[in-house]
Enzyme design. Structure first.
Site, PDB file in Angstrom:
ATOM      1  N   GLY A  43     -84.116  56.933   4.361  1.00  0.00           N
ATOM      2  CA  GLY A  43     -83.378  55.940   3.568  1.00  0.00           C
ATOM      3  C   GLY A  43     -84.393  55.125   2.793  1.00  0.00           C
ATOM      4  O   GLY A  43     -85.394  54.669   3.361  1.00  0.00           O
ATOM      5  N   GLY A  45     -84.419  52.118   1.423  1.00  0.00           N
ATOM      6  CA  GLY A  45     -84.640  50.729   1.801  1.00  0.00           C
ATOM      7  C   GLY A  45     -85.516  50.646   3.035  1.00  0.00           C
ATOM      8  O   GLY A  45     -86.536  49.936   3.062  1.00  0.00           O
ATOM      9  N   LEU A 234     -95.894  57.030 -12.277  1.00  0.00           N
ATOM     10  CA  LEU A 234     -96.064  58.284 -13.029  1.00  0.00           C
ATOM     11  C   LEU A 234     -96.606  59.383 -12.119  1.00  0.00           C
ATOM     12  O   LEU A 234     -97.477  60.168 -12.530  1.00  0.00           O
ATOM     13  CB  LEU A 234     -97.026  58.034 -14.204  1.00  0.00           C
ATOM     14  CG  LEU A 234     -96.618  56.927 -15.199  1.00  0.00           C
ATOM     15  CD1 LEU A 234     -97.781  56.538 -16.104  1.00  0.00           C
ATOM     16  CD2 LEU A 234     -95.433  57.393 -16.039  1.00  0.00           C
ATOM     17  N   GLY A 235     -96.114  59.444 -10.886  1.00  0.00           N
ATOM     18  CA  GLY A 235     -96.517  60.500  -9.947  1.00  0.00           C
ATOM     19  C   GLY A 235     -98.024  60.554  -9.780  1.00  0.00           C
ATOM     20  O   GLY A 235     -98.689  59.520  -9.632  1.00  0.00           O
ATOM     21  N   THR A 264     -93.020  63.425  -0.767  1.00  0.00           N
ATOM     22  CA  THR A 264     -91.754  62.724  -0.504  1.00  0.00           C
ATOM     23  C   THR A 264     -92.069  61.310  -0.028  1.00  0.00           C
ATOM     24  O   THR A 264     -92.923  61.125   0.831  1.00  0.00           O
ATOM     25  CB  THR A 264     -90.954  63.417   0.628  1.00  0.00           C
ATOM     26  OG1 THR A 264     -91.402  64.751   0.762  1.00  0.00           O
ATOM     27  CG2 THR A 264     -89.481  63.392   0.375  1.00  0.00           C
ATOM     28  N   GLY A 267     -92.846  57.102  -3.858  1.00  0.00           N
ATOM     29  CA  GLY A 267     -92.289  55.955  -4.567  1.00  0.00           C
ATOM     30  C   GLY A 267     -91.987  54.814  -3.590  1.00  0.00           C
ATOM     31  O   GLY A 267     -92.248  53.640  -3.896  1.00  0.00           O
ATOM     32  N   ASP A 268     -91.467  55.142  -2.416  1.00  0.00           N
ATOM     33  CA  ASP A 268     -91.149  54.106  -1.424  1.00  0.00           C
ATOM     34  C   ASP A 268     -92.429  53.437  -0.906  1.00  0.00           C
ATOM     35  O   ASP A 268     -92.470  52.222  -0.691  1.00  0.00           O
ATOM     36  CB  ASP A 268     -90.372  54.714  -0.242  1.00  0.00           C
ATOM     37  CG  ASP A 268     -89.003  55.224  -0.669  1.00  0.00           C
ATOM     38  OD1 ASP A 268     -88.480  54.740  -1.692  1.00  0.00           O
ATOM     39  OD2 ASP A 268     -88.466  56.123   0.010  1.00  0.00           O
TER      40      ASP A 268
HETATM   41  P1  ADP Z   1     -91.215  58.879  -6.680  1.00  0.00           P
HETATM   42  O1  ADP Z   1     -91.620  59.310  -5.321  1.00  0.00           O
HETATM   43  O2  ADP Z   1     -90.262  57.729  -6.688  1.00  0.00           O
HETATM   44  O3  ADP Z   1     -90.798  60.003  -7.598  1.00  0.00           O
HETATM   45  P2  ADP Z   1     -93.788  58.910  -8.031  1.00  0.00           P
HETATM   46  O4  ADP Z   1     -93.780  60.398  -7.894  1.00  0.00           O
HETATM   47  O5  ADP Z   1     -93.919  58.353  -9.405  1.00  0.00           O
HETATM   48  O6  ADP Z   1     -92.533  58.232  -7.343  1.00  0.00           O
HETATM   49  O7  ADP Z   1     -94.996  58.373  -7.128  1.00  0.00           O
HETATM   50  C1  ADP Z   1     -95.144  56.999  -6.854  1.00  0.00           C
HETATM   51  C2  ADP Z   1     -96.609  56.654  -6.792  1.00  0.00           C
HETATM   52  O8  ADP Z   1     -97.220  57.429  -5.754  1.00  0.00           O
HETATM   53  C3  ADP Z   1     -97.433  56.975  -8.031  1.00  0.00           C
HETATM   54  O9  ADP Z   1     -97.343  55.948  -8.993  1.00  0.00           O
HETATM   55  C4  ADP Z   1     -98.833  57.099  -7.438  1.00  0.00           C
HETATM   56  O10 ADP Z   1     -99.356  55.796  -7.215  1.00  0.00           O
HETATM   57  C5  ADP Z   1     -98.555  57.732  -6.069  1.00  0.00           C
HETATM   58  N1  ADP Z   1     -98.680  59.204  -6.084  1.00  0.00           N
HETATM   59  C6  ADP Z   1     -97.692  60.113  -6.209  1.00  0.00           C
HETATM   60  N2  ADP Z   1     -98.172  61.377  -6.156  1.00  0.00           N
HETATM   61  C7  ADP Z   1     -99.515  61.255  -5.983  1.00  0.00           C
HETATM   62  C8  ADP Z   1    -100.606  62.188  -5.847  1.00  0.00           C
HETATM   63  N3  ADP Z   1    -100.413  63.521  -5.872  1.00  0.00           N
HETATM   64  N4  ADP Z   1    -101.852  61.688  -5.687  1.00  0.00           N
HETATM   65  C9  ADP Z   1    -102.079  60.354  -5.649  1.00  0.00           C
HETATM   66  N5  ADP Z   1    -101.100  59.435  -5.758  1.00  0.00           N
HETATM   67  C10 ADP Z   1     -99.836  59.866  -5.933  1.00  0.00           C
END
Ligand code: ADP
Length: 320
Positions: A43, A45, A234-235, A264, A267-268
């Site tokens: 979840g 939250g 931005l991942g 997974t 983002g959280d």
């Molecule tokens: P969500 O999980 O909500 O899709 P993101 O994929 O944008 O969110 O990831 C959230 C944050 O996690 C990114 O802004 C970055 O700080 C970190 N992150 C995600 N993937 C990686 C990665 N492969 N290596 C390093 N940091 C990562």
């Protein structure tokens, strides 16, 4: 320290029990397969509250949500309390705790059914004025009744609490809700979809195009949003922070280079780390985003969501 007293992080949102089955293939209709099973706390939250609590250096982290009067609900509260969270959870007498049934095949693909259950029974009045008054920041997401987001964010705003909306999973956001948001924190896909829903096309691929083009596009698009600060994750590229009142252009914070095992919950992790640091540093969004960036990078190096959230020490080591 905010307003001369210790303020807390308040996360209001969902708990869902993740129920994960692995099998070679997905079962066809009517077919029974033998596979493996695991379960864990999930979840958005709850995951964000867990991340915030694990990286806390004494800042109180409260979680307010609604679980059912069942084993998953009891497990949720026990787990959260063990993470050091101040658990302010309502127990619904008849509606079951939220669950996510996840089937994973040998190719790593998944099929998921989410039953939000008791999460939809959380009401605005379950978030007391006391909770709001003790918070320096409130964080909400999209896994509860949208009317509760609208009401609670508006009450928090009226009390001077900094409000954060992580619009995940993506769903339309009412103008009234957005008007109560100080910090909008979507991922790149949610950001682009949100803008499309407002009739604004982002003509840049946020996940691929050069970062200068991405920050320019985020600046232009943010102008059309009635929020002061936009934080777009931005991942594996990192995160872009734009405080429209304090910055001429957005600030890009590159992601840490780590070996990604399971993204997974990244983002959280980011949101949790961001919220805790924001309260600690008196509202510096860039510093908070750097801390969230490290928290999230560490979280992707381990499997799972809540159990993969790093500790304070790990995050500090990474930032050195
Ligand atoms: P969500 O999980 O909500 O899709 P993101 O994929 O944008 O969110 O990831 C959230 C944050 O996690 C990114 O802004 C970055 O700080 C970190 N992150 C995600 N993937 C990686 C990665 N492969 N290596 C390093 N940091 C990562």
């Amino acid at each position: 320290m905010v307003n001369g007293e210790d303020k807390a992080v308040l996360v209001v949102g969902s708990y869902a029990q993740d129920l994960v089955w692995n099998s070679k293939t997905f079962p066809a209709p009517g077919e029974t397969l033998v596979g493996k099973f695991r379960t864990g706390p999930g979840g958005k939250g709850s995951n964000q509250a867990v991340a915030a609590a694990r990286v806390s250096n004494g800042t109180k982290v409260m979680f307010c949500g609604c679980v059912g009067d069942d084993l998953f609900g009891t497990g949720a509260r026990d787990f959260q309390a063990k993470q050091g969270i101040d658990v302010r959870v309502k127990v619904h007498p008849t509606i079951p705790t939220g669950t996510a049934g996840i089937l994973v095949n040998d190719e790593g693909q998944n099929s998921i059914v989410v039953a939000l259950g008791s999460n939809l029974e959380l009401k605005s009045e379950d978030v007391s004025d006391d909770m709001l008054q003790s918070a320096g920041i409130i964080v909400m997401q999209h896994e509860i009744d949208p009317a509760v987001n609208e009401a609670v964010l508006s009450r928090a705003r009226a009390l001077g609490v900094t409000t954060v909306l992580n619009p995940a999973p993506m769903a339309p956001i009412s103008e009234t809700t957005l008007a109560s948001v100080d910090i909008l924190a979507p991922n790149e896909t949610e950001f682009a979809t949100m803008l499309q829903q407002r009739g604004i096309e982002v003509n840049v691929d946020l996940s691929k195009d050069p970062i200068e083009q991405v920050t320019t596009a985020i600046a232009e698009a943010s102008a059309a949003l009635p929020v002061r600060t936009v934080v777009v994750t931005l991942g594996s590229r990192g995160v872009c922070v734009y405080d429209k009142e304090a910055m001429d252009t957005p600030i890009f914070i590159p992601a840490f280079h780590v070996h990604c095992v399971d993204s997974t919950g990244a983002g959280d992790a980011f949101i949790g780390g961001f919220a805790t640091k924001f309260v600690e540093n008196g509202g510096d969004v860039v510093d908070a985003a750097k801390f969230g960036n490290a928290t999230a990078a560490l979280s992707v190096t381990k499997e799972g969501t809540a159990p993969a959230m790093p500790t304070r020490g790990e995050v500090e080591d990474m930032l050195q």
